[in-house]
Every structure is written in structure tokens, then in C-alpha cells.
Design a protein around this motif. Sequence first.
Motif, short mmCIF file in Angstrom:
data_model
loop_
_atom_site.label_atom_id
_atom_site.label_comp_id
_atom_site.label_asym_id
_atom_site.label_seq_id
_atom_site.Cartn_x
_atom_site.Cartn_y
_atom_site.Cartn_z
N SER A 87 -101.38 -3.93 -58.50
CA SER A 87 -101.18 -4.91 -59.56
C SER A 87 -102.31 -4.86 -60.60
O SER A 87 -102.05 -4.86 -61.81
CB SER A 87 -101.09 -6.32 -58.95
N ILE A 88 -103.53 -4.79 -60.13
CA ILE A 88 -104.68 -4.82 -61.04
C ILE A 88 -104.72 -3.59 -61.93
O ILE A 88 -104.99 -3.68 -63.13
CB ILE A 88 -105.99 -4.99 -60.24
N PHE A 89 -104.43 -2.41 -61.37
CA PHE A 89 -104.42 -1.20 -62.20
C PHE A 89 -103.39 -1.32 -63.32
O PHE A 89 -103.65 -0.93 -64.47
CB PHE A 89 -104.10 0.03 -61.35
N ALA A 90 -102.21 -1.86 -63.01
CA ALA A 90 -101.18 -2.01 -64.04
C ALA A 90 -101.63 -3.01 -65.11
O ALA A 90 -101.36 -2.82 -66.30
CB ALA A 90 -99.87 -2.47 -63.40
N LYS A 91 -102.33 -4.04 -64.70
CA LYS A 91 -102.80 -5.04 -65.66
C LYS A 91 -103.91 -4.46 -66.54
O LYS A 91 -103.98 -4.77 -67.75
CB LYS A 91 -103.27 -6.28 -64.92
N ILE A 92 -104.77 -3.63 -65.97
CA ILE A 92 -105.80 -2.98 -66.77
C ILE A 92 -105.16 -2.05 -67.80
O ILE A 92 -105.53 -2.05 -68.98
CB ILE A 92 -106.78 -2.21 -65.87
N ARG A 93 -104.20 -1.26 -67.36
CA ARG A 93 -103.51 -0.36 -68.28
C ARG A 93 -102.83 -1.14 -69.41
O ARG A 93 -102.83 -0.71 -70.56
CB ARG A 93 -102.46 0.48 -67.54
N GLY A 94 -102.24 -2.29 -69.06
CA GLY A 94 -101.49 -3.05 -70.05
C GLY A 94 -102.34 -4.04 -70.83
O GLY A 94 -101.85 -4.63 -71.80
N GLY A 95 -103.59 -4.24 -70.40
CA GLY A 95 -104.46 -5.17 -71.09
C GLY A 95 -103.97 -6.60 -71.06
O GLY A 95 -104.16 -7.37 -72.00
N SER A 96 -103.32 -6.99 -69.94
CA SER A 96 -102.70 -8.31 -69.86
C SER A 96 -102.48 -8.66 -68.39
O SER A 96 -102.46 -7.78 -67.52
CB SER A 96 -101.35 -8.30 -70.60
N ARG A 97 -102.29 -9.94 -68.12
CA ARG A 97 -101.94 -10.38 -66.77
C ARG A 97 -100.47 -10.10 -66.44
O ARG A 97 -100.07 -10.15 -65.27
CB ARG A 97 -102.20 -11.88 -66.61
N PRO A 147 -95.80 -7.92 -62.03
CA PRO A 147 -95.78 -9.24 -61.38
C PRO A 147 -95.64 -9.09 -59.87
O PRO A 147 -95.15 -8.08 -59.35
CB PRO A 147 -94.57 -9.93 -62.00
N ALA A 148 -96.09 -10.12 -59.17
CA ALA A 148 -96.16 -10.05 -57.71
C ALA A 148 -94.80 -9.75 -57.07
O ALA A 148 -94.71 -9.03 -56.08
CB ALA A 148 -96.74 -11.35 -57.16
N ARG A 149 -93.73 -10.30 -57.62
CA ARG A 149 -92.39 -10.02 -57.07
C ARG A 149 -92.10 -8.52 -57.09
O ARG A 149 -91.52 -7.98 -56.14
CB ARG A 149 -91.32 -10.76 -57.87
N ASP A 150 -92.48 -7.87 -58.17
CA ASP A 150 -92.22 -6.43 -58.28
C ASP A 150 -93.03 -5.65 -57.24
O ASP A 150 -92.56 -4.66 -56.69
CB ASP A 150 -92.56 -5.94 -59.68
#
Length: 441
Positions: free
Chosen positions: A319-329, A333-336
Motif C-alpha cells: 500500500s505504501i509503495f503505491a501511495k508514494i508512487r501516486g503522491g497521495s493517500r 486502498p485497503a480493500r484492494d
Amino acid sequence: MSATLIVNAWVIALDAAMSEFRPGWIHVEADRIVALGGGPAPELAGAEIIDVEGDIVMPGMVNPHCHMPMSLFRGLGEDVDDRLFRYMLPLERKFVSPEMVRIGARLAAYEMIAGGVTTVADMYYHQTEIGRVVDEAGMRGVMGQTLADFNPPDHASFEEGFALAEELAETFAGHPRVTASIAPHAPYSTGPTVMEKAALWASDHGDLPIQIHLAETEAEIAWARKEHGVSTVELALATGILRPKTICAHFLLVDDADIDILAESGAGVAHNARSNGKGGRGMARVEDMRAAGIPVGIATDGAMSGNTLDLFSQFGVVSIFAKIRGGSRKPMPARDVIRMATIEGARVLGMDSTIGSLEAGKQADLIRIDLSAARLHPIYDPYAMLVFSTMPTDVRDVMVAGAWILRDRDVLTLERRRVMSDALQLADRFRLEIATIDAAG
């Protein structure tokens, strides 16, 4: 026919509707889920009643890429850049044997069961022996016989490697839980001719799964460009190896064209975020892959690379890597994340019609998450709790094909004392060899 009725559960089904039942119940007969729902449970004469006291019951998790015997190399040479050539390959060539892979696979199976993993796709050597351990442990598995050209420990030629794959396929033909697979190690370590032969072999054996490391390293990308003038993904496509039930481990260093190729092929990705990060290799484009329709499962890789074989240790990193790449929270998402660990991982293996969600008619592969730990509360979103707060020790019970293989955190199918004793004895032999290597400079 034996019947089990699980009652007073917070059922998280992971079906297409993302159904939840609280309180909920699940009716299991033999190896399958007969029915499930919310509210009062049905009356079932003679059924074993399991009251889970409000705990979460969810599908067993799927680990689509592992090297089980490498649990014995966990933590070895962590800060040594050249540990693969300095330690790992010499140790494998000297010590990997049928006995060694059994010992390492038992250690891995014990850890995965205790952490709620019910299905694993594994690729290593002497894979028939690993399949026997998976069967003994009561897990479900896709067993991939590795083929490689770097003097692997169980075959001196590709002909011998294919013979081992044949043995694997014959041994587990028709097995209800263990499926044979062929695993060309990577494009650069097999070459297109062997990849083509592996694709034909899988087709000739009833469309068995294929496992391969793909687009994992810069060296692999450079090799494909220099030797063949294409991307490593384009090369794989040309060999026929990309198809449904092909498990592409890593798929890390890819461009838009590579993602489009994989999406059209029907192949899936085993995402190894923790392993990729520890190796300094980068963060995979998981959001882009899933948007293109590629099934992506969350994998551990081997314990030498990612250290743990429980998926809970992967969730936060994914989850965190995807958020870093996207620059957003917002990304991942946790469901995914939980879908990727269950039904989407099953889709990567081509098994989503039988496992990965709790639905009537599917295999009864499920786990119970104990909600008693203070760090889990309050629970506003169960998926966020599972991704960011839950640990393997919260897994209390595990069922595969209707049979309990973990009860009250006790693995029923493997003897812990023997598993640990055998593993630690082998580790002592590894330490002596490492000291010899270091003394030689």
C-alpha cells in the motif's frame, strides 16, 4: 459426510459484491462451502458447531510466488551486495538435496500456515519433494520445477530439468490440492528456445501453470535489448509463454507497452514489494497493471529476499509503495490489498473459480482472525485493520479443503519440534561453510 457450522462470525467473503455478514455463519460439508449468510445460523443435525465469538472469518490467503526451501537462508548476508555469488550459489550447489528441500519446505509451510496462507505457488529444485511436503502440511500448492542454465543443483542439462518436470506432473496428476507447474527461471537464464519448449510442455500436459521471473532486474532488461533487440516482455510473448495461468514474478521494470502486452496475454503478476524494496530495485506499477486488467497477487518471494513468508508483512509495503508512487493517500486502498491477497491472487494462479473467496460451491479454504489484541481496535474499517494492524499471530484457525490444519494457533499437520530442530541443524552446517568462504577471502 462430515459437516461443520461456523457461527457468530464476522464473515468477510471477498466475493464480487464484497459481502460481509456480521454476525454470520458458514456451512461446510466435506471439502466445500455449502452455504453462508447473516443472522441466525440454520439448524444442522450432527454438525460440529464452531463459535468464533465475533472474530473475522475470511478466505485463506494466496502467496503466488515463493521459494520455500530458501527459508533456510533467511537473514544470510543481508548487507553484502554480492551475496548471491559469494554465498548463495555456492551454498545451493553444495547443500541443496532432496533432504534439504524437505527440511526447508517444512519450515516454510509451518510459517505460512501459522500466518493464514493456504495456497502457495513455489518454484525451486527437487520440486516433487516440495510438493510432498505441501501435501503433508495440508496446504494447496502450485509446484514449479525450475529450469536454468547456471549449474543448478538438481539438473545438469535442460533435458534433465524437463525430466524432473515430467516426474512432478506424473506424481501429482489428479491431486486435489497439489498442481504441477513448469518454471523456466527467467528469460536470460533459459533463453527463448527453452521458454518455447516450456510453453509447449505446459500445453501438452493439460494447460498446466507456468512460473517465471520476468522484468525483475536491469541486467535482464539490458540482456534482452542487446541479444534480441526487444524488451524482455516482448521476448517472452514471442515464445508463447505468456498466457492465462502464467505467473510472472516481479514484473517490475516495465513500460506502457509491456503492460499492454501482459494485459492482452491473460498472464498474471506476483507482486513482491518487500523483496523488491530490500533489493533496492524499485516500486512496481501495480495500480497501472490492475487498471489494465492484469490480475496481481501479493507474494513473499523467498525468505532470503523478503525474510518473512506471511502476507501481513507485505500488506503495508504494498500500500505504501503505491501511495508514494501516486503522491497521495488514495492509491491502493485497503480493500484492494486484501482482494489481491485472496481472490485476485487466486486469479493469478487460474484458481479463482474454486478458491479465493467464501462462496457456496467453492473449496472450504478459510482463516479465522482473532480480534482480541488491543492494537486492532477500534475497528472502523476491517480492511484497513487487516492491512495495517494485523499480524500473523492474530491468525487463530486455518482450514483447507474442509480440514483444520491450524487450531488455536497450533499447526496440526507438522511437528514443530522436528521442523525447528532439522532446520537449525542445517543452519549450523551453513555457518561452517560461510566461515570457510570468508576465510578464503
